[in-house]
Design a protein around this motif. Structure first.
Motif, PDB file in Angstrom:
ATOM      1  N   LEU A  12     138.593  16.105  68.863  1.00  0.00           N
ATOM      2  CA  LEU A  12     139.251  16.989  67.896  1.00  0.00           C
ATOM      3  C   LEU A  12     138.959  18.459  68.186  1.00  0.00           C
ATOM      4  O   LEU A  12     139.805  19.320  67.931  1.00  0.00           O
ATOM      5  CB  LEU A  12     138.813  16.631  66.475  1.00  0.00           C
ATOM      6  N   GLU A  13     137.795  18.734  68.732  1.00  0.00           N
ATOM      7  CA  GLU A  13     137.430  20.119  69.026  1.00  0.00           C
ATOM      8  C   GLU A  13     138.108  20.651  70.281  1.00  0.00           C
ATOM      9  O   GLU A  13     138.524  21.802  70.330  1.00  0.00           O
ATOM     10  CB  GLU A  13     135.916  20.230  69.168  1.00  0.00           C
ATOM     11  N   TYR A  14     138.247  19.821  71.311  1.00  0.00           N
ATOM     12  CA  TYR A  14     138.702  20.306  72.610  1.00  0.00           C
ATOM     13  C   TYR A  14     140.128  19.929  72.989  1.00  0.00           C
ATOM     14  O   TYR A  14     140.636  20.442  73.986  1.00  0.00           O
ATOM     15  CB  TYR A  14     137.735  19.842  73.702  1.00  0.00           C
ATOM     16  N   PHE A  15     140.760  19.055  72.230  1.00  0.00           N
ATOM     17  CA  PHE A  15     142.132  18.641  72.532  1.00  0.00           C
ATOM     18  C   PHE A  15     143.005  18.813  71.300  1.00  0.00           C
ATOM     19  O   PHE A  15     142.513  18.750  70.177  1.00  0.00           O
ATOM     20  CB  PHE A  15     142.164  17.173  72.999  1.00  0.00           C
ATOM     21  N   TYR A  16     144.299  19.008  71.509  1.00  0.00           N
ATOM     22  CA  TYR A  16     145.214  19.187  70.389  1.00  0.00           C
ATOM     23  C   TYR A  16     145.542  17.837  69.755  1.00  0.00           C
ATOM     24  O   TYR A  16     146.121  16.965  70.395  1.00  0.00           O
ATOM     25  CB  TYR A  16     146.500  19.875  70.844  1.00  0.00           C
ATOM     26  N   VAL A  17     145.147  17.701  68.504  1.00  0.00           N
ATOM     27  CA  VAL A  17     145.466  16.513  67.706  1.00  0.00           C
ATOM     28  C   VAL A  17     146.099  17.045  66.421  1.00  0.00           C
ATOM     29  O   VAL A  17     145.410  17.621  65.577  1.00  0.00           O
ATOM     30  CB  VAL A  17     144.204  15.679  67.392  1.00  0.00           C
ATOM     31  N   SER A  18     147.415  16.870  66.286  1.00  0.00           N
ATOM     32  CA  SER A  18     148.117  17.465  65.147  1.00  0.00           C
ATOM     33  C   SER A  18     147.677  16.877  63.821  1.00  0.00           C
ATOM     34  O   SER A  18     147.591  17.596  62.827  1.00  0.00           O
ATOM     35  CB  SER A  18     149.632  17.330  65.319  1.00  0.00           C
ATOM     36  N   ASP A  19     147.401  15.588  63.781  1.00  0.00           N
ATOM     37  CA  ASP A  19     146.950  14.934  62.556  1.00  0.00           C
ATOM     38  C   ASP A  19     145.705  14.107  62.866  1.00  0.00           C
ATOM     39  O   ASP A  19     145.807  12.995  63.379  1.00  0.00           O
ATOM     40  CB  ASP A  19     148.052  14.036  61.993  1.00  0.00           C
ATOM     41  N   PRO A  20     144.519  14.645  62.563  1.00  0.00           N
ATOM     42  CA  PRO A  20     143.282  13.925  62.880  1.00  0.00           C
ATOM     43  C   PRO A  20     143.215  12.516  62.302  1.00  0.00           C
ATOM     44  O   PRO A  20     142.544  11.659  62.868  1.00  0.00           O
ATOM     45  CB  PRO A  20     142.196  14.820  62.282  1.00  0.00           C
ATOM     46  N   ALA A  21     143.932  12.248  61.215  1.00  0.00           N
ATOM     47  CA  ALA A  21     143.922  10.912  60.618  1.00  0.00           C
ATOM     48  C   ALA A  21     144.556   9.879  61.550  1.00  0.00           C
ATOM     49  O   ALA A  21     144.278   8.685  61.439  1.00  0.00           O
ATOM     50  CB  ALA A  21     144.642  10.927  59.275  1.00  0.00           C
ATOM     51  N   GLU A  22     145.406  10.330  62.465  1.00  0.00           N
ATOM     52  CA  GLU A  22     146.051   9.415  63.406  1.00  0.00           C
ATOM     53  C   GLU A  22     145.136   9.012  64.562  1.00  0.00           C
ATOM     54  O   GLU A  22     145.431   8.072  65.289  1.00  0.00           O
ATOM     55  CB  GLU A  22     147.333  10.043  63.965  1.00  0.00           C
ATOM     56  N   LEU A  23     144.025   9.718  64.728  1.00  0.00           N
ATOM     57  CA  LEU A  23     143.090   9.413  65.805  1.00  0.00           C
ATOM     58  C   LEU A  23     142.085   8.383  65.303  1.00  0.00           C
ATOM     59  O   LEU A  23     141.048   8.710  64.754  1.00  0.00           O
ATOM     60  CB  LEU A  23     142.368  10.683  66.275  1.00  0.00           C
ATOM     61  N   THR A  24     142.435   7.111  65.474  1.00  0.00           N
ATOM     62  CA  THR A  24     141.552   6.032  65.041  1.00  0.00           C
ATOM     63  C   THR A  24     140.675   5.601  66.217  1.00  0.00           C
ATOM     64  O   THR A  24     140.884   6.044  67.354  1.00  0.00           O
ATOM     65  CB  THR A  24     142.363   4.818  64.542  1.00  0.00           C
TER      66      THR A  24
END
Length: 84
Positions: A12-24
């Motif tokens: 989450l800090e180093y890559f673009y994740v538009s919606d952190p909730a989607e990163l399971t």
């Protein structure tokens, strides 16, 4: 902090994740587009620095590094080999 939490935080800090909730824990980092092949090198360097082991070329497989869950299992395996 668990391995999963630390890896998720790094991504989450180093890559673009538009919606952190989607990163399971089971989201494919490559297929989702969060991490590309060059970014995977950053993930590998992070793991080596953070957990103090070397990742061999033959270990850089989807089975070990595709998802946060697989990364956590891989880290646990590497740590068990170094602690014996």
């Amino acid at each position: 902090m668990t391995v999963q939490e630390r890896v998720r935080g790094f991504i989450l800090e180093y890559f673009y994740v538009s919606d952190p909730a989607e990163l399971t824990d089971d989201t494919s980092l490559i297929d989702s587009g969060y991490v590309d092949s060059t970014g995977m090198l950053s993930v590998i360097l992070f793991l080596e620095d953070e957990y103090g082991f070397h990742i061999e070329d033959q270990e850089t497989t989807p089975e070990n590094l595709e998802t946060i869950s697989r990364i956590a299992a891989f880290v646990a395996m590497k740590q068990s080999l170094t602690t014996g």
